[in-house]
Design a protein around this motif. Structure first.
Motif, short mmCIF file in Angstrom:
data_model
loop_
_atom_site.label_atom_id
_atom_site.label_comp_id
_atom_site.label_asym_id
_atom_site.label_seq_id
_atom_site.Cartn_x
_atom_site.Cartn_y
_atom_site.Cartn_z
N SER A 26 33.58 53.98 45.79
CA SER A 26 35.01 53.84 46.00
C SER A 26 35.79 54.09 44.71
CB SER A 26 35.31 52.45 46.55
OG SER A 26 36.69 52.23 46.63
N GLN A 27 35.30 53.53 43.61
CA GLN A 27 35.96 53.73 42.33
C GLN A 27 35.91 55.19 41.91
OE1 GLN A 27 34.14 50.99 39.60
NE2 GLN A 27 35.11 49.20 40.51
N LEU A 28 34.77 55.84 42.12
CA LEU A 28 34.62 57.25 41.77
C LEU A 28 35.57 58.11 42.60
CD1 LEU A 28 33.20 59.45 40.17
CD2 LEU A 28 31.42 59.49 41.91
N ALA A 29 35.68 57.79 43.90
CA ALA A 29 36.59 58.56 44.76
C ALA A 29 38.03 58.40 44.29
CB ALA A 29 36.44 58.10 46.21
N GLY A 30 38.41 57.18 43.90
CA GLY A 30 39.77 56.95 43.41
C GLY A 30 40.04 57.69 42.11
N LEU A 31 39.07 57.66 41.19
CA LEU A 31 39.23 58.37 39.92
C LEU A 31 39.26 59.88 40.13
CD1 LEU A 31 36.91 56.25 37.60
CD2 LEU A 31 39.41 56.42 37.51
N LEU A 34 42.63 60.78 41.36
CA LEU A 34 43.60 60.69 40.27
C LEU A 34 43.50 61.91 39.35
CD1 LEU A 34 45.72 59.13 38.65
CD2 LEU A 34 43.85 57.98 37.48
N VAL A 35 42.28 62.29 38.99
CA VAL A 35 42.09 63.46 38.12
C VAL A 35 42.61 64.71 38.81
CG1 VAL A 35 40.34 64.95 37.08
CG2 VAL A 35 40.19 62.47 36.80
N GLU A 36 42.30 64.87 40.10
CA GLU A 36 42.78 66.05 40.83
C GLU A 36 44.30 66.07 40.89
OE1 GLU A 36 40.78 65.83 44.59
OE2 GLU A 36 38.89 66.57 43.77
N ALA A 37 44.92 64.91 41.12
CA ALA A 37 46.38 64.86 41.17
C ALA A 37 46.99 65.20 39.82
CB ALA A 37 46.84 63.47 41.62
N ARG A 40 46.63 68.94 39.02
CA ARG A 40 47.54 69.77 39.82
C ARG A 40 48.96 69.63 39.32
NH1 ARG A 40 44.99 67.42 44.46
NH2 ARG A 40 46.86 66.16 44.65
N GLY A 41 49.20 68.61 38.48
CA GLY A 41 50.54 68.40 37.97
C GLY A 41 51.40 67.57 38.90
N ASP A 42 50.79 66.89 39.85
CA ASP A 42 51.56 66.04 40.75
C ASP A 42 52.22 64.95 39.96
OD1 ASP A 42 50.56 67.58 42.75
OD2 ASP A 42 49.29 66.03 43.65
N SER A 43 53.42 64.62 40.36
CA SER A 43 54.11 63.51 39.69
C SER A 43 53.89 62.20 40.43
CB SER A 43 55.61 63.81 39.62
OG SER A 43 56.12 63.95 40.92
N ALA A 44 53.13 62.26 41.51
CA ALA A 44 52.88 61.05 42.28
C ALA A 44 51.99 60.09 41.49
CB ALA A 44 52.20 61.40 43.61
N GLU A 45 52.29 58.83 41.62
CA GLU A 45 51.48 57.81 40.98
C GLU A 45 50.18 57.66 41.75
OE1 GLU A 45 51.94 55.80 38.24
OE2 GLU A 45 53.55 57.20 37.81
N PRO A 46 49.13 57.12 41.10
CA PRO A 46 47.89 56.87 41.81
C PRO A 46 48.14 55.96 43.00
CG PRO A 46 47.58 56.57 39.45
CD PRO A 46 49.04 56.77 39.69
N GLY A 47 47.49 56.28 44.10
CA GLY A 47 47.67 55.49 45.31
C GLY A 47 48.73 56.06 46.22
#
Length: 195
Positions: A26-31, A34-37, A40-47
């Motif tokens: 689960s932690q790896l999927a979240g990280l 986050l790295v992919e976001a 990509r330059g997304d401005s969205a916060e994690p979550g």
């Protein structure tokens, strides 16, 4: 049934190992998300999900805990500062002082008015936040408390109680806050001519 083995091997798996593996997944999927976001330059916060992302096939959006950065207490304004300091005081006076601090001495000072030293507030708050994270076996396993002591609490106490720490000028009967304030340091960018 010819496909089944005659004997089933007995595997000694430590209790909780499968839960630990699932937590790590689960932690790896979240990280990874986050790295992919971030790449990509997304401005969205994690979550948070961006408008380009689709909902899962089940039709329900996956609910994730929103990532919250721990507050740095010295940057908070009232009433958040007051609430955070109140919690810190409860932890220091209820856990740290009775459980970890011996009698103050010349080599290990402690100020009973520690909450008036901004350096002490900052260091103790950081140790307190780390302790909250690292003493939860669900999030960090059973070695978290040892890591907390080694990497957070012990260095913080060495800095606070040492000869050059913020309590160096405090004695049992006298409290000094201003003894640690540095004098004005001249800027390397400005030079006054002696002429």
């Amino acid at each position: 049934m010819a496909d089944e083995p005659d004997e089933v091997p007995h595997l000694d798996v430590p209790v909780g190992m499968f839960e630990d593996i699932e937590d790590l997944k689960s932690q790896l999927a979240g990280l990874t998300a986050l790295v992919e976001a971030r790449t990509r330059g997304d401005s969205a916060e994690p979550g948070e999900t961006s408008a380009d992302e689709e909902e899962p096939a089940g039709g329900e959006a996956e609910v994730e805990d929103e990532w919250q950065y721990p507050p740095f207490i010295l940057l908070l304004d009232p009433p958040q500062y007051d609430d955070e300091l109140r919690g810190l005081i409860e932890w220091v006076e209820g856990v740290l002082v009775p459980g970890y601090l011996g009698e103050p001495s010349a080599d290990a000072k402690w100020c009973h008015r520690w909450f008036e030293h901004s350096v002490a507030i900052a260091r103790l708050h950081a140790a307190w936040l780390a302790g909250q994270e690292l003493t939860d076996p669900a999030s960090c396993g059973y070695t978290g408390p040892s890591v907390w002591h080694r990497d957070h609490l012990d260095p913080a106490l060495r800095q606070l109680r040492g000869a050059a720490g913020p309590f160096a000028g405090c004695t049992e009967g006298e409290h000094q806050v201003t003894h640690r304030l540095p004098s004005l340091v001249p800027s390397a960018w400005t030079h006054e001519d002696g002429a």
